[in-house]
Enzyme design. Structure first.
Site, mmCIF file in Angstrom:
data_model
loop_
_atom_site.group_PDB
_atom_site.id
_atom_site.type_symbol
_atom_site.label_atom_id
_atom_site.label_comp_id
_atom_site.label_asym_id
_atom_site.label_seq_id
_atom_site.Cartn_x
_atom_site.Cartn_y
_atom_site.Cartn_z
ATOM 1 N N ASP A 1 0.875 -1.172 0.000
ATOM 2 C CA ASP A 1 0.000 0.000 0.000
ATOM 3 C C ASP A 1 0.910 1.220 0.000
ATOM 4 O O ASP A 1 2.051 1.133 -0.428
ATOM 5 C CB ASP A 1 -0.938 -0.035 1.218
ATOM 6 C CG ASP A 1 -2.263 0.684 0.974
ATOM 7 O OD1 ASP A 1 -2.218 1.844 0.519
ATOM 8 O OD2 ASP A 1 -3.335 0.115 1.237
ATOM 9 N N HIS B 1 1.363 1.722 -3.301
ATOM 10 C CA HIS B 1 0.315 2.516 -3.956
ATOM 11 C C HIS B 1 0.804 3.931 -4.237
ATOM 12 O O HIS B 1 0.320 4.579 -5.157
ATOM 13 C CB HIS B 1 -0.941 2.556 -3.086
ATOM 14 C CG HIS B 1 -1.695 1.264 -3.085
ATOM 15 N ND1 HIS B 1 -2.904 1.100 -2.440
ATOM 16 C CD2 HIS B 1 -1.412 0.061 -3.657
ATOM 17 C CE1 HIS B 1 -3.328 -0.141 -2.616
ATOM 18 N NE2 HIS B 1 -2.437 -0.791 -3.341
#
Length: 515
Positions: free
Chosen positions: A306, A340
């Site tokens: 992430d 991310h």
């Protein structure tokens, strides 16, 4: 006799320094060089020091074979060390299985080379307690590495801390190769939903149904918390209200949720760390600095599932009520692989983020390079952000993204229809719930093989304000698109798109200066 005494004193002092210096390499001059060159007035961040006193966990009964829990031995060594006034607790080479460990004031936890500390996935070893997660007050399981209200603490050395996160995290089938998926089910058991998402048990699926926003369940019946315990996966390292912290040299990996999460801490140094999670790990962030001040992140490597290096300060009204910004942060000489976003502000930024400098960073294959995100309801101000000397390559979405219509999904995961529905909703008047991003300078950035070079998408009721883009070169499939921005300076920005225009500036952009 005076000369002899002086020689003995000098030898003692030298011995103390030399024996202590092996447990950390960060010097105050290293940190001062970073803070003194900041683009804002950065307070001194002191490197913590410790008495020349050592405690080896083997002497307290720790098992280096990993076959038995070493929790009691490690914790007893820490407790005795802090009671004696502080020092260094040594975890030597070996495999050590343990339940959560609580670090205490004036203790440095040092891991020798070839040291592997793995945290058990036995739910019975994790208590449920009141905590914050994703910017909201909730309940979570005890973090494997935790401290609360401690001062002068450190984790240094050469070892690896493994959070056994694969036993906790939901897993999407489409993120695994068929063989990996089959092996995971054979080893972990669990339940697979109709949407091909694996959960460790039915209780985790039940808890997900109570989540109105992201991964924080809204539960009013206290007896249910114990039922859904497996869903309350902890962050790997959670330090709260702590001061004077050093994390240096070690590896943190395979966390149940976020990896490193300092919250409401002051004077924090992260240096020479390796932080990694599988790329498919749900909420597998690298480091989330939440409502902290005076932070240095230097020479660290991130490869996560992430956001990699993320600034936060609470979410919506609870975050605004706490009212503690993240401020005075230096991020220098870091590399990010999967993630991310390479460097990220938000989306939980309701207490504000200010005075942050990012420099000399490299992002290789992150979903987004530089990512600023928020949405209506947050409130809070992100301001005085300085980013320079950043290289990025193989970015499958935006190189630079300001997304004030963030919907909770990763970049590229949301459909155009979902985004359009929020963007086409009637704009409310600006209020304390309206997030603001302003006074941001981004310069000396090079990007190659990027899908879309730049995308600014502010709110009509609160446009992105006063952003300077200077000395930027990007090759991308698509060029730059600017919407809902007031005060934009574009100076020596060269974008080479494979299709379409290099720059597209919507009528909702005001006060543009192009050189």
């Amino acid at each position: 006799m005076k000369k002899i005494s002086l020689l003995l004193l000098t030898a003692a002092l030298f011995g103390a320094c030399s024996s202590s210096s092996k447990y950390q390499t960060t010097k105050q001059s290293n940190i001062d060089a970073l803070t003194h060159s900041a683009s804002f007035e950065m307070p001194e961040v002191a490197v913590p020091s410790f008495p020349d006193r050592t405690y080896n966990v083997l002497e307290f009964g720790a098992d280096p074979s990993g076959s038995a829990l070493s929790t009691e031995a490690i914790q007893k060594a820490i407790d005795e060390c802090t009671a004696a006034g502080g020092g260094t607790v040594i975890i030597p080479a070996g495999i050590f299985t343990t339940a959560p460990i609580t670090l205490k004031s004036n203790v440095r936890l040092y891991t020798e080379p070839n040291c592997f500390v793995v945290f058990s996935h036995d739910l019975d070893l994790y208590e449920i307690y009141d905590e914050w997660f994703e910017g909201l007050p909730t309940k979570r399981c005890t973090s494997p590495l935790n401290a609360r209200g401690a001062e002068n603490i450190a984790i240094t050395g050469h070892g690896t801390f493994n959070g056994n996160g694969d036993w906790w995290r939901p897993l999407k089938k489409n993120k695994m190769a068929p063989g990996q998926w089959k092996k995971h089910l054979q080893e972990k058991g669990g339940i697979v939903t109709e949407k091909d998402i694996w959960y460790p048990d039915s209780a985790s699926i039940l808890a997900q149904s109570y989540c109105l926003d992201q991964n924080v369940p809204v539960i009013t019946d206290d007896s249910l918390w114990l039922v859904v315990k497996s869903f309350l996966r902890p962050v790997m390292l959670h330090f709260v209200d702590c001061k004077n912290i050093l994390l240096e040299g070690v590896t943190f990996e395979n966390s149940p949720a976020w990896n490193l999460h300092p919250m409401c801490c002051e004077n924090l140094i992260l240096r020479d760390l390796t932080v990694r999670n599988p790329w498919y790990s749900q909420n597998g962030d690298g480091v989330d600095v939440e409502s902290c001040k005076n932070v240095v992140i230097s020479h660290c490597s991130f490869d996560v599932g992430d956001d990699a290096i993320c600034m936060k300060s609470g979410k919506d009204k609870p975050g605004r009520d706490r009212g503690i910004p993240t401020e005075n942060v230096i991020v220098d000489d870091c590399v990010v692989y999967h993630g991310h976003g390479g460097f990220v502000c938000g989306s939980e930024m309701s207490g504000g983020i200010k005075n942050v400098e990012v420099r000399n960073n490299l992002y290789i294959g992150t979903d987004v390079g530089l990512r600023f995100k928020s949405t209506r309801g947050r409130g809070g101000i992100v301001e005085n952000i300085f980013i320079r000397d950043v290289n990025m390559v193989n970015i499958p979405n935006e190189g630079l993204l300001f997304d004030l219509f963030y919907g909770g999904k990763g970049a590229g995961e949301e459909t155009e229809e979902e985004l359009a529905a929020r963007m086409n909703a009637e704009a409310p008047e600006a209020s304390e719930e309206t997030p603001a991003f302003r006074n941001i300078v981004i310069e000396n950035v090079t990007g190659a093989n990027i899908k879309r070079a730049i995308y600014f998408n502010g709110l009509p009721e609160m446009k992105i304000q006063n952003v300077t883009l200077r000395n930027i070169t990007m090759s991308a499939t698509e060029g730059a698109l600017f919407r809902q921005t007031d005060g934009l300076v574009i100076e020596n920005v060269n974008i080479t798109p494979e299709k379409g225009e290099a720059f597209s500036i919507a009528p909702t952009v005001e006060n543009v200066v192009i050189n």
